[in-house]
Scaffold this active site. Sequence first.
Site, PDB file in Angstrom:
ATOM      1  CD  GLU A   6      -8.013   5.723  -1.589  1.00 52.64           C
ATOM      2  OE1 GLU A   6      -7.887   5.593  -0.354  1.00 52.64           O
ATOM      3  OE2 GLU A   6      -7.043   5.883  -2.341  1.00 52.64           O
ATOM      4  CG  HIS A  26      -6.388  -2.689   3.435  1.00 51.36           C
ATOM      5  ND1 HIS A  26      -5.638  -1.560   3.220  1.00 51.36           N
ATOM      6  CD2 HIS A  26      -7.593  -2.450   2.862  1.00 51.36           C
ATOM      7  CE1 HIS A  26      -6.361  -0.664   2.562  1.00 51.36           C
ATOM      8  NE2 HIS A  26      -7.556  -1.181   2.324  1.00 51.36           N
ATOM      9  CG  HIS A  79      -8.384  -3.369  -2.173  1.00 52.49           C
ATOM     10  ND1 HIS A  79      -9.311  -2.713  -2.940  1.00 52.49           N
ATOM     11  CD2 HIS A  79      -8.213  -2.595  -1.069  1.00 52.49           C
ATOM     12  CE1 HIS A  79      -9.678  -1.588  -2.346  1.00 52.49           C
ATOM     13  NE2 HIS A  79      -9.028  -1.495  -1.201  1.00 52.49           N
ATOM     14  CG  ASP A 113      -2.031   1.010   1.145  1.00 52.51           C
ATOM     15  OD1 ASP A 113      -1.741   2.207   0.921  1.00 52.51           O
ATOM     16  OD2 ASP A 113      -3.196   0.627   1.286  1.00 52.51           O
ATOM     17  CB  ILE A 114       1.074   4.088  -2.341  1.00 49.89           C
ATOM     18  CG1 ILE A 114       2.272   4.827  -2.898  1.00 49.89           C
ATOM     19  CG2 ILE A 114      -0.152   4.960  -2.243  1.00 49.89           C
ATOM     20  CD1 ILE A 114       3.397   3.965  -3.352  1.00 49.89           C
TER      21      ILE A 114
HETATM   22  P1  5GP Z   1      -9.866   1.305   0.291  1.00 50.19           P
HETATM   23  O1  5GP Z   1     -10.444   1.243  -1.121  1.00 50.19           O
HETATM   24  O2  5GP Z   1      -9.628  -0.059   0.866  1.00 50.19           O
HETATM   25  O3  5GP Z   1     -10.678   2.183   1.179  1.00 50.19           O
HETATM   26  O4  5GP Z   1      -8.436   2.006   0.185  1.00 50.19           O
HETATM   27  C1  5GP Z   1      -7.601   1.832  -0.928  1.00 50.19           C
HETATM   28  C2  5GP Z   1      -6.162   1.679  -0.481  1.00 50.19           C
HETATM   29  O5  5GP Z   1      -5.373   1.619  -1.665  1.00 50.19           O
HETATM   30  C3  5GP Z   1      -5.613   2.833   0.360  1.00 50.19           C
HETATM   31  O6  5GP Z   1      -5.021   2.319   1.542  1.00 50.19           O
HETATM   32  C4  5GP Z   1      -4.596   3.525  -0.558  1.00 50.19           C
HETATM   33  O7  5GP Z   1      -3.460   3.988   0.149  1.00 50.19           O
HETATM   34  C5  5GP Z   1      -4.224   2.429  -1.530  1.00 50.19           C
HETATM   35  N1  5GP Z   1      -3.909   2.930  -2.856  1.00 50.19           N
HETATM   36  C6  5GP Z   1      -4.683   3.754  -3.609  1.00 50.19           C
HETATM   37  N2  5GP Z   1      -4.110   3.992  -4.806  1.00 50.19           N
HETATM   38  C7  5GP Z   1      -2.941   3.292  -4.808  1.00 50.19           C
HETATM   39  C8  5GP Z   1      -1.905   3.145  -5.775  1.00 50.19           C
HETATM   40  O8  5GP Z   1      -1.935   3.695  -6.875  1.00 50.19           O
HETATM   41  N3  5GP Z   1      -0.862   2.349  -5.423  1.00 50.19           N
HETATM   42  C9  5GP Z   1      -0.800   1.699  -4.222  1.00 50.19           C
HETATM   43  N4  5GP Z   1       0.275   0.937  -3.994  1.00 50.19           N
HETATM   44  N5  5GP Z   1      -1.752   1.834  -3.282  1.00 50.19           N
HETATM   45  C10 5GP Z   1      -2.818   2.615  -3.566  1.00 50.19           C
END
Ligand code: 5GP
Length: 131
Positions: A87, A94, A92, A28-29
């Site tokens: 987001e 975590h 996915h 995760d970035i």
């Molecule tokens: P969620 O959809 O589970 O709420 O959050 C998406 C997760 O993906 C976040 O923790 C965010 O930091 C990570 N994320 C979003 N865009 C990117 C990306 O382009 N590259 C990486 N490595 N992580 C990402």
Amino acid sequence: MDIFSKIAVGEIPSYKCAENNKFYAFLDINPLAKGHTLVIPRREVDYIFDMEDDELAEFEVFAKQVAQAIRRAFPCRKVAQVVLGLEVAHAHIHLIPIDSEADVDFHKTKLKLSEAEFQEISAKIRSEFGK
Ligand code: 5GP
């Protein structure tokens, strides 16, 4: 193609932790902890519970293998599994090394890691994967 599919095919760079023909894992970035990894299916599906039963079962087994590699690379009490997906609309999981409940607070300030640190962390997990 959505952003995570582009990551899985290498069109967008990522710090790869593990992969097979169906699934891909990368850092995760905006990590909550060193070793915070995202595990995705290569197939485009938004909501994890829209996945077919067989696919979901295989996904979970792959996530388990990645979690084991993370724990060997970054010793911790447990590796937490969290699914949000608010987001990015590509399923996915975590995987986050934790020692306490506070370690999975998504509101806390994320770690700022250098390129070299991301490289080092992903290399460590890759080297533990499949052992
Ligand atoms: P969620 O959809 O589970 O709420 O959050 C998406 C997760 O993906 C976040 O923790 C965010 O930091 C990570 N994320 C979003 N865009 C990117 C990306 O382009 N590259 C990486 N490595 N992580 C990402």
